[in-house]
Scaffold this motif. Structure first.
Motif, PDB file in Angstrom:
ATOM      1  N   ALA A  54       8.327  -3.672  -5.961  1.00  0.00           N
ATOM      2  CA  ALA A  54       9.020  -3.280  -4.729  1.00  0.00           C
ATOM      3  C   ALA A  54       8.714  -4.288  -3.626  1.00  0.00           C
ATOM      4  O   ALA A  54       9.588  -4.644  -2.836  1.00  0.00           O
ATOM      5  CB  ALA A  54       8.600  -1.876  -4.304  1.00  0.00           C
ATOM      6  N   THR A  55       7.502  -4.759  -3.583  1.00  0.00           N
ATOM      7  CA  THR A  55       7.118  -5.721  -2.548  1.00  0.00           C
ATOM      8  C   THR A  55       7.809  -7.064  -2.780  1.00  0.00           C
ATOM      9  O   THR A  55       8.241  -7.724  -1.847  1.00  0.00           O
ATOM     10  CB  THR A  55       5.588  -5.889  -2.495  1.00  0.00           C
ATOM     11  OG1 THR A  55       4.984  -4.603  -2.390  1.00  0.00           O
ATOM     12  CG2 THR A  55       5.168  -6.742  -1.301  1.00  0.00           C
ATOM     13  N   LYS A  56       7.909  -7.432  -4.056  1.00  0.00           N
ATOM     14  CA  LYS A  56       8.627  -8.665  -4.395  1.00  0.00           C
ATOM     15  C   LYS A  56      10.057  -8.623  -3.868  1.00  0.00           C
ATOM     16  O   LYS A  56      10.565  -9.589  -3.322  1.00  0.00           O
ATOM     17  CB  LYS A  56       8.728  -8.812  -5.914  1.00  0.00           C
ATOM     18  CG  LYS A  56       7.619  -9.570  -6.584  1.00  0.00           C
ATOM     19  CD  LYS A  56       8.047  -9.809  -8.033  1.00  0.00           C
ATOM     20  CE  LYS A  56       6.859 -10.066  -8.943  1.00  0.00           C
ATOM     21  NZ  LYS A  56       7.265 -10.028 -10.374  1.00  0.00           N
ATOM     22  N   LEU A  76      10.309   3.807  -9.530  1.00  0.00           N
ATOM     23  CA  LEU A  76      10.481   2.604 -10.347  1.00  0.00           C
ATOM     24  C   LEU A  76      11.962   2.382 -10.645  1.00  0.00           C
ATOM     25  O   LEU A  76      12.457   1.267 -10.604  1.00  0.00           O
ATOM     26  CB  LEU A  76       9.705   2.731 -11.653  1.00  0.00           C
ATOM     27  CG  LEU A  76       8.197   2.440 -11.576  1.00  0.00           C
ATOM     28  CD1 LEU A  76       7.502   2.944 -12.830  1.00  0.00           C
ATOM     29  CD2 LEU A  76       7.921   0.959 -11.381  1.00  0.00           C
ATOM     30  N   ALA A  77      12.641   3.466 -10.928  1.00  0.00           N
ATOM     31  CA  ALA A  77      14.057   3.354 -11.271  1.00  0.00           C
ATOM     32  C   ALA A  77      14.887   2.938 -10.061  1.00  0.00           C
ATOM     33  O   ALA A  77      15.797   2.134 -10.162  1.00  0.00           O
ATOM     34  CB  ALA A  77      14.557   4.686 -11.825  1.00  0.00           C
ATOM     35  N   GLN A 104       0.822  -1.214   0.000  1.00  0.00           N
ATOM     36  CA  GLN A 104       0.000   0.000   0.000  1.00  0.00           C
ATOM     37  C   GLN A 104       0.859   1.269   0.000  1.00  0.00           C
ATOM     38  O   GLN A 104       0.502   2.265  -0.603  1.00  0.00           O
ATOM     39  CB  GLN A 104      -0.922   0.019   1.229  1.00  0.00           C
ATOM     40  CG  GLN A 104      -2.107  -0.909   1.108  1.00  0.00           C
ATOM     41  CD  GLN A 104      -2.994  -0.543  -0.061  1.00  0.00           C
ATOM     42  OE1 GLN A 104      -3.319   0.613  -0.290  1.00  0.00           O
ATOM     43  NE2 GLN A 104      -3.380  -1.539  -0.837  1.00  0.00           N
ATOM     44  N   TYR A 105       1.980   1.205   0.712  1.00  0.00           N
ATOM     45  CA  TYR A 105       2.834   2.382   0.747  1.00  0.00           C
ATOM     46  C   TYR A 105       3.246   2.780  -0.667  1.00  0.00           C
ATOM     47  O   TYR A 105       3.199   3.951  -1.038  1.00  0.00           O
ATOM     48  CB  TYR A 105       4.088   2.120   1.590  1.00  0.00           C
ATOM     49  CG  TYR A 105       5.053   3.298   1.546  1.00  0.00           C
ATOM     50  CD1 TYR A 105       4.764   4.467   2.240  1.00  0.00           C
ATOM     51  CD2 TYR A 105       6.214   3.253   0.780  1.00  0.00           C
ATOM     52  CE1 TYR A 105       5.619   5.552   2.190  1.00  0.00           C
ATOM     53  CE2 TYR A 105       7.075   4.339   0.720  1.00  0.00           C
ATOM     54  CZ  TYR A 105       6.772   5.489   1.423  1.00  0.00           C
ATOM     55  OH  TYR A 105       7.612   6.578   1.356  1.00  0.00           O
ATOM     56  N   TRP A 106       3.616   1.778  -1.443  1.00  0.00           N
ATOM     57  CA  TRP A 106       4.103   2.084  -2.793  1.00  0.00           C
ATOM     58  C   TRP A 106       2.985   2.482  -3.734  1.00  0.00           C
ATOM     59  O   TRP A 106       3.137   3.377  -4.556  1.00  0.00           O
ATOM     60  CB  TRP A 106       4.869   0.885  -3.340  1.00  0.00           C
ATOM     61  CG  TRP A 106       6.097   0.601  -2.541  1.00  0.00           C
ATOM     62  CD1 TRP A 106       6.277  -0.419  -1.653  1.00  0.00           C
ATOM     63  CD2 TRP A 106       7.295   1.390  -2.493  1.00  0.00           C
ATOM     64  NE1 TRP A 106       7.520  -0.317  -1.066  1.00  0.00           N
ATOM     65  CE2 TRP A 106       8.165   0.774  -1.558  1.00  0.00           C
ATOM     66  CE3 TRP A 106       7.717   2.552  -3.153  1.00  0.00           C
ATOM     67  CZ2 TRP A 106       9.426   1.283  -1.276  1.00  0.00           C
ATOM     68  CZ3 TRP A 106       8.976   3.045  -2.866  1.00  0.00           C
ATOM     69  CH2 TRP A 106       9.813   2.418  -1.937  1.00  0.00           C
ATOM     70  N   LYS A 161       1.724   2.432 -10.927  1.00  0.00           N
ATOM     71  CA  LYS A 161       1.844   2.345  -9.467  1.00  0.00           C
ATOM     72  C   LYS A 161       1.661   0.916  -8.996  1.00  0.00           C
ATOM     73  O   LYS A 161       2.296   0.478  -8.044  1.00  0.00           O
ATOM     74  CB  LYS A 161       0.811   3.243  -8.795  1.00  0.00           C
ATOM     75  CG  LYS A 161       1.112   4.705  -8.956  1.00  0.00           C
ATOM     76  CD  LYS A 161       0.125   5.560  -8.179  1.00  0.00           C
ATOM     77  CE  LYS A 161       0.398   7.027  -8.472  1.00  0.00           C
ATOM     78  NZ  LYS A 161      -0.532   7.904  -7.747  1.00  0.00           N
ATOM     79  N   GLU A 162       0.781   0.212  -9.687  1.00  0.00           N
ATOM     80  CA  GLU A 162       0.559  -1.165  -9.288  1.00  0.00           C
ATOM     81  C   GLU A 162       1.828  -1.989  -9.541  1.00  0.00           C
ATOM     82  O   GLU A 162       2.217  -2.825  -8.724  1.00  0.00           O
ATOM     83  CB  GLU A 162      -0.629  -1.762 -10.048  1.00  0.00           C
ATOM     84  CG  GLU A 162      -1.111  -3.055  -9.415  1.00  0.00           C
ATOM     85  CD  GLU A 162      -2.398  -3.569 -10.045  1.00  0.00           C
ATOM     86  OE1 GLU A 162      -2.373  -3.869 -11.250  1.00  0.00           O
ATOM     87  OE2 GLU A 162      -3.405  -3.662  -9.335  1.00  0.00           O
TER      88      GLU A 162
END
Length: 409
Positions: free
Chosen positions: A297-299, A264-265, A250-252, A290-291
């Motif tokens: 990022a979560t991965k 993303l970068a 959710q943060y991201w 964003k998704e």
RNA sequence: GGGGAGGUUCCCGAGCGGUCAAAGGGAACAGACUGUAAAUCUGUCGCCGAAGGCUUCGGAGGUUCGAAUCCUCCCCUCCCCA
């Protein structure tokens, strides 16, 4: 291994470099680099992701990376960028914290192949002898120069005590020690470390006639000026016990439009072509970007399966009500008897952690921000009973985005 | 060591014997609008509560019917001088 420098640069990691052409040339061959981390907590938070990702890139490009925990320096406290004396931490705490940090780094770095190491500067700092240190290291430092350093200038206005004033020497000594022990010739860090890093490179030149370089990362703030990795609820931790994968995701996904490309970068390993494509999406389409940001990022931090679970939960919750894999939503257990007796809504929200106090919960509901199983509550003192339970649980929502599941047990 | 200025609710910052749970700004939260974004507008923003009560203004005492506001001692910060 070629081209890490360009990769880092292109992805936005580079703020300052001691000597761009030298660093670029140096990175054509395998080098050993290091970044220092503070063991003041047993978990990193999202604010540390820039250096962590930088190490990940370095390792992927064939360099040796050292993650140095400041077990010795944390006992001093770095004054850079701080306006007040930092809390000093005990030895035992620091050692325990270092363990936790290593476990998290292992998600980003591969410690198994002999190209990533974790070292603790306590190993060489704690046995230091003061007199010897002054003679061997202290004499190379000019107080005049130190006072002129940006990192100390701010503190000169509010006061700087001697222990902190020594921090630069110790960090410089770290670099020297790592140069000797591991042939480390590149230190990286946040831009607030610029002065300290250069001091180390300088020391290596003077003492060992060696060449060592410095590279700093930009200090990130979000487009709205908030510190990276901080939310109203506090830091976004990498530790799933402190920040669940769902909250992390959710943060991201809640990132500001203007931050999507940068993030993303920096925080994913997606090819830059893809990053640029995603960042160029406009308006509503940017949500797709964003998704992807959130998923990737979560991965990185929590692994694929947790990341996909978080995405499913997020999609389900935000696409209207309906079937949710409720297990990925933060869940609180509560005694079944409380539901049988009937529990006032404000108490339920407060106890579920959606409000800090009952008063806050009352306000929340009174202002129309309290939902039980998707039904907006009319009154803060409405009684919630066992009849509302679905499969022994309730889905609570506070405002638009905060969810909690309460399980009766 | 001497002299001066300060320590107020998350932050900044007013208040300087009652009308103070404490102005104003920021942050934050909720609602409306939206795209789980931003901006904007409205409301809320110590704790418990139905009324009402309770605990706060660096700490400990004291003066007073009554103190964040006055007095004493202590702690801490900054500035000037040594």
């Amino acid at each position: 291994m070629s081209g890490v420098y360009d990769v880092l640069k292109e992805r936005g990691f580079v703020e300052q470099v001691s000597d761009e052409s030298k660093v670029r040339a140096m990175l054509e061959k395998s080098v050993t680099c290091y970044i220092g981390f503070d063991p003041t907590s047993d978990s990193f938070h999202a604010g540390s992701l820039v250096p962590i990702m930088a190490l990940a890139h370095m390792q992927r490009h064939g360099h040796r990376v050292l993650a140095v925990v400041g077990g010795g320096t944390a006992m001093i406290g770095d004054p850079s960028g701080k306006t007040e004396l930092r809390q000093l931490v005990s030895k035992e705490e620091i050692d325990a914290n270092a363990e936790g940090l290593k476990r998290q780094l292992a998600h980003f770095l591969d410690f198994s192949g002999g190209t990533a190491f974790m070292v603790n500067n306590a190993d060489w700092l704690r046995p230091l002898n003061y007199i010897e240190f002054l003679r061997d290291v202290g004499r190379h430092f000019s107080v005049n120069k130190m006072l002129a350093a940006e990192s100390y200038r701010m503190r000169l206005e509010t006061g700087l005590n001697f222990i902190e004033f020594n921090y630069m020497l110790l960090q410089a000594y770290d670099y020297l020690e790592l140069y000797r022990r591991h042939g480390c010739t590149l230190q990286m860090g946040g831009n607030d470390q610029w002065g300290n890093i250069l001091a180390g490179a300088d020391l290596i030149r003077r003492v060992e006639h060696g060449e060592a370089e410095a590279l700093t990362f930009p200090l990130l703030t979000t487009a709205t000026g908030a510190k990276m990795g901080k939310t109203e609820k506090g830091a976004v931790w990498l530790d799933p016990k402190r920040t669940s994968p769902y909250e992390y995701y959710q943060y991201w996904i809640n990132a500001d439009d203007r931050d999507v490309g940068r993030f993303l970068a920096l925080f994913t390993l997606l090819p830059m072509d893809e990053v640029r494509r995603l960042a160029s999406l406009a308006g509503e389409e940017l949500r797709e970007a964003k998704e992807i940001l959130a998923l990737e990022a979560t991965k990185m931090n929590h692994g694929e399966s947790e990341a996909f679970k978080a995405r499913e939960a997020s999609r389900a919750l935000f696409s209207g009500e309906g079937g949710v894999d409720e297990s990925s939503v933060p869940t609180v257990e509560m005694d079944r008897r409380r539901f049988e007796e009937g529990i006032p809504a404000f108490a339920l929200f407060a106890d579920a952690g959606l409000a800090k106090t009952r008063g806050e919960a009352r306000r929340l509901i009174a202002q129309g921000g309290g939902y039980v199983n998707g039904r907006r509550l009319e009154a803060a003192d409405e009684t919630i009973t066992a009849g509302e339970l679905r499969d022994g649980a309730l889905m609570l929502r506070a405002g638009k985005k905060k969810y909690a599941r309460v399980k009766a047990s």
